[in-house]
Enzyme design. Sequence first.
Site, PDB file in Angstrom:
ATOM      1  N   LYS A 110       0.842  -1.201   0.000  1.00 32.59           N
ATOM      2  CA  LYS A 110       0.000   0.000   0.000  1.00 32.59           C
ATOM      3  C   LYS A 110       0.876   1.249   0.000  1.00 32.59           C
ATOM      4  CE  LYS A 110      -4.713   0.132   1.456  1.00 32.59           C
ATOM      5  NZ  LYS A 110      -5.736   0.315   2.452  1.00 32.59           N
ATOM      6  N   LYS A 189      -5.829 -15.705 -11.864  1.00 28.42           N
ATOM      7  CA  LYS A 189      -6.158 -16.288 -10.563  1.00 28.42           C
ATOM      8  C   LYS A 189      -7.518 -15.754 -10.061  1.00 28.42           C
ATOM      9  CE  LYS A 189      -4.810 -16.598  -5.811  1.00 28.42           C
ATOM     10  NZ  LYS A 189      -4.483 -15.878  -4.651  1.00 28.42           N
ATOM     11  N   LYS A 192     -11.525 -12.049  -5.424  1.00 24.72           N
ATOM     12  CA  LYS A 192     -12.567 -11.014  -5.435  1.00 24.72           C
ATOM     13  C   LYS A 192     -11.999  -9.663  -5.834  1.00 24.72           C
ATOM     14  CE  LYS A 192     -12.605 -10.851  -0.399  1.00 24.72           C
ATOM     15  NZ  LYS A 192     -11.762 -12.044  -0.284  1.00 24.72           N
TER      16      LYS A 192
HETATM   17  P1  ADP Z   1      -9.453 -13.200  -2.451  1.00 15.75           P
HETATM   18  O1  ADP Z   1      -8.210 -13.315  -3.312  1.00 15.75           O
HETATM   19  O2  ADP Z   1     -10.692 -13.493  -3.232  1.00 15.75           O
HETATM   20  O3  ADP Z   1      -9.525 -11.880  -1.701  1.00 15.75           O
HETATM   21  P2  ADP Z   1      -8.651 -14.281   0.058  1.00 15.75           P
HETATM   22  O4  ADP Z   1      -7.333 -13.591  -0.062  1.00 15.75           O
HETATM   23  O5  ADP Z   1      -9.630 -13.825   1.078  1.00 15.75           O
HETATM   24  O6  ADP Z   1      -9.357 -14.330  -1.384  1.00 15.75           O
HETATM   25  O7  ADP Z   1      -8.367 -15.840   0.229  1.00 15.75           O
HETATM   26  C1  ADP Z   1      -8.683 -16.631   1.333  1.00 15.75           C
HETATM   27  C2  ADP Z   1      -8.005 -17.967   1.141  1.00 15.75           C
HETATM   28  O8  ADP Z   1      -8.399 -18.584  -0.107  1.00 15.75           O
HETATM   29  C3  ADP Z   1      -6.482 -17.855   1.077  1.00 15.75           C
HETATM   30  O9  ADP Z   1      -5.945 -18.816   1.949  1.00 15.75           O
HETATM   31  C4  ADP Z   1      -6.086 -18.178  -0.337  1.00 15.75           C
HETATM   32  O10 ADP Z   1      -4.927 -18.972  -0.346  1.00 15.75           O
HETATM   33  C5  ADP Z   1      -7.262 -18.971  -0.892  1.00 15.75           C
HETATM   34  N1  ADP Z   1      -7.510 -18.595  -2.282  1.00 15.75           N
HETATM   35  C6  ADP Z   1      -8.107 -17.470  -2.719  1.00 15.75           C
HETATM   36  N2  ADP Z   1      -8.189 -17.447  -4.062  1.00 15.75           N
HETATM   37  C7  ADP Z   1      -7.617 -18.592  -4.510  1.00 15.75           C
HETATM   38  C8  ADP Z   1      -7.388 -19.162  -5.815  1.00 15.75           C
HETATM   39  N3  ADP Z   1      -7.784 -18.555  -6.911  1.00 15.75           N
HETATM   40  N4  ADP Z   1      -6.782 -20.346  -5.872  1.00 15.75           N
HETATM   41  C9  ADP Z   1      -6.387 -20.991  -4.746  1.00 15.75           C
HETATM   42  N5  ADP Z   1      -6.567 -20.507  -3.508  1.00 15.75           N
HETATM   43  C10 ADP Z   1      -7.173 -19.337  -3.373  1.00 15.75           C
END
Ligand code: ADP
Length: 321
Positions: A110, A189, A192
Amino acid sequence: MRVLSGIQPTGRFHWGNYFGAIRQYIDLQTADQAYYFIANLHALTTIRDSELLQQLTFEAALDLLALGLDPDQASLFVQSDIPEISELTWILMTGTPMGLLERCHAYKEKKEKGISADAGLFTYPVLMAADILGYDSNIVPVGQDQVQHIEVARDIAKSFNHHFGECFVLPEAKLLDSSAKVPGTDGEKMSKSYDNTIEIFGEEKAISKKIMRIATDSRPMEEPKEPEVDHLYQLYSLFASDSQREELAGIYRAGGFGYGDVKKKIAEASADYFRDAWQRRAEMEKDSSYVQDVLAAGAKQARAKCREVLDRVQKATGLVR
Ligand code: ADP
Ligand code: TRP
């Protein structure tokens, strides 16, 4: 062995969250003790809307239970229901070098982008250290992006133990299977932050619609294709049996198929995969007191453990008379 992990309620869970994290938490719930919590205090660094945070916290619990988290095996609770964690965070904050936190990626990224960060984001890894150390956790299953934070928790614990005597168990990260990196609707990948997610729960029609809109390349149908590098094939593989996967790989290599058919296969296979969870969720949703009861029982178990650790820490630091 004590396993602990937290998940932030910052949005509806998507396929990436399930295959990358939730499914693996559920596999680990048979440990001697498993603690899983919904990290609403961490989510407060990004969600500043009381109704939304409350709703997402409740839904996260509902989703985890519907997906197979078993409250008889693991304690499921909400982070802020354990007030001892906040006191422990403060205690750990004293003695945490600024430089250690300056190197942590969430804050650093950030800052590098010139976005102003608040003290909550800066000290986020200390709250996470309290989450981990507060329950004498041995194993912390996390994605690659969180490994740095476990290292910080270990550093904080080591330095505290050195100063005040053995108080904390040194935790270890258990890296979640990264081969399960789930692609999103644009082939990147799934996340959100990229607006390319497919949610686990929701209207079946809306989910199908998203699946049918997954981006594909414009190569002609006749052309044979290498399956492993194609994101539609990767998505289908998440849900398919070995023989189904092999069959589709054969079709890719032979050429002469349409991506629309593959999308239909994904829609069917994913619906079959999650159908039981959808049903369980719909039933639990009718009885919101069930989820509240599970969270209350989970918090009671977790709080008892955290109280024991905090007593030890208060004694070691001289915070009790
Ligand atoms: P986002 O990227 O949607 O904000 P988070 O960072 O909240 O998701 O992810 C929560 C958990 O889900 C983490 O432990 C992350 O490793 C797993 N995760 C999120 N997106 C993926 C993905 N596309 N493939 C594999 N694991 C994922
Ligand atoms: N920071 C983690 C994440 O964003 C969530 C989390 C909070 C956590 N406290 C934790 C994970 C303690 C493991 C252990 O994914």
